[in-house]
Design an enzyme around this catalytic site. Structure first.
Site, PDB file in Angstrom:
ATOM      1  NE  ARG A  52      -3.821   1.835   2.641  1.00 27.71           N
ATOM      2  CZ  ARG A  52      -4.197   2.355   3.799  1.00 27.71           C
ATOM      3  NH1 ARG A  52      -3.676   1.910   4.928  1.00 27.71           N
ATOM      4  NH2 ARG A  52      -5.102   3.290   3.847  1.00 27.71           N
ATOM      5  CG  PHE A  57      -0.979   8.973   4.334  1.00 23.27           C
ATOM      6  CD1 PHE A  57      -0.782   9.539   5.585  1.00 23.27           C
ATOM      7  CD2 PHE A  57      -1.743   7.824   4.251  1.00 23.27           C
ATOM      8  CE1 PHE A  57      -1.340   8.974   6.732  1.00 23.27           C
ATOM      9  CE2 PHE A  57      -2.314   7.255   5.379  1.00 23.27           C
ATOM     10  CZ  PHE A  57      -2.106   7.827   6.619  1.00 23.27           C
ATOM     11  CD  GLN A  60      -0.305  -0.680   5.845  1.00 25.60           C
ATOM     12  OE1 GLN A  60      -0.942   0.352   5.630  1.00 25.60           O
ATOM     13  NE2 GLN A  60      -0.831  -1.731   6.423  1.00 25.60           N
ATOM     14  CG  ASN A  99      -3.134   0.247  14.785  1.00 24.85           C
ATOM     15  OD1 ASN A  99      -4.090   0.806  14.254  1.00 24.85           O
ATOM     16  ND2 ASN A  99      -2.341   0.887  15.633  1.00 24.85           N
ATOM     17  CG  PHE A 110       2.537   3.423   8.622  1.00 21.35           C
ATOM     18  CD1 PHE A 110       2.815   4.783   8.729  1.00 21.35           C
ATOM     19  CD2 PHE A 110       1.788   2.825   9.634  1.00 21.35           C
ATOM     20  CE1 PHE A 110       2.368   5.529   9.811  1.00 21.35           C
ATOM     21  CE2 PHE A 110       1.335   3.560  10.716  1.00 21.35           C
ATOM     22  CZ  PHE A 110       1.633   4.919  10.808  1.00 21.35           C
ATOM     23  CG  LEU A 119      -1.479   8.603  11.258  1.00 20.62           C
ATOM     24  CD1 LEU A 119      -0.452   7.940  10.365  1.00 20.62           C
ATOM     25  CD2 LEU A 119      -2.797   7.854  11.230  1.00 20.62           C
ATOM     26  CG  HIS A 123      -0.924   4.127  13.731  1.00 23.64           C
ATOM     27  ND1 HIS A 123      -1.214   2.910  13.187  1.00 23.64           N
ATOM     28  CD2 HIS A 123      -1.948   4.954  13.414  1.00 23.64           C
ATOM     29  CE1 HIS A 123      -2.366   2.991  12.546  1.00 23.64           C
ATOM     30  NE2 HIS A 123      -2.833   4.224  12.671  1.00 23.64           N
TER      31      HIS A 123
END
Length: 162
Positions: A52, A57, A60, A99, A110, A119, A123
């Site tokens: 991903r 951003f 991942q 997660n 990530f 975030l 995370h």
């Protein structure tokens, strides 16, 4: 055979786009660092894809199934968050656990491509890129499909504990 490194300060992710060196934050997230280091030591991430990528951003990876739904920690299926108030997603190159909600850390992680303060507290941050930020930025600009999957696979070839 490489020497045994109990608590490595750094881990190299050797990818199909180049080398990324991660500095681990053992003081702030010892359990999370141990999970990542042990998975690397066991070659768990070898030949896995970054499944991903969302430009601007994050990138991942860490799922051996390549689906974004797999992966286990060294502690069993999932383990609790290690959120440290001093650590923030302040810019590109922060590594955190991916997660699906509180205390659901497994093997996926990530790398941020920009500040992602939304975030913070959600995370577990356990390190940062100390070398190879340009490689990460190149990863973040590859072509992706409608599901944010790279159209050409980007893989972790292997990991090296330093």
């Amino acid at each position: 055979m490489a020497p045994i490194v109990d608590n490595p300060s750094y881990i190299n992710l050797n990818t199909t786009m180049g080398e990324i060196r991660i500095e681990l934050y053992w003081k702030h997230a010892p359990k999370t660092c141990k999970n990542f280091a042990e998975l690397c030591r066991k070659q768990y991430y070898n030949d896995t894809i970054f499944h991903r990528i969302i430009p601007g951003f994050m990138v991942q990876g860490g799922d051996p199934t390549g689906t974004g739904r797999g992966g286990k920690s060294i502690y069993g299926d999932k383990f609790a968050d290690e959120i440290h108030p001093e650590l923030k997603h302040t810019g590109a190159g922060i590594i955190s656990m991916a997660n699906s909600g509180p205390d659901t850390n497994g093997s996926q992680f990530f790398l941020t491509l920009a500040p992602t303060s939304h975030l913070d507290g959600k995370h577990a941050i356990f390190g940062r890129i100390s070398h190879g930020l340009g490689i990460l930025n190149r990863m973040g600009s590859v072509q992706t499909d409608d599901d944010d999957r790279p159209t050409e696979p980007i893989k972790i070839i292997n990991t090296v504990l330093l």
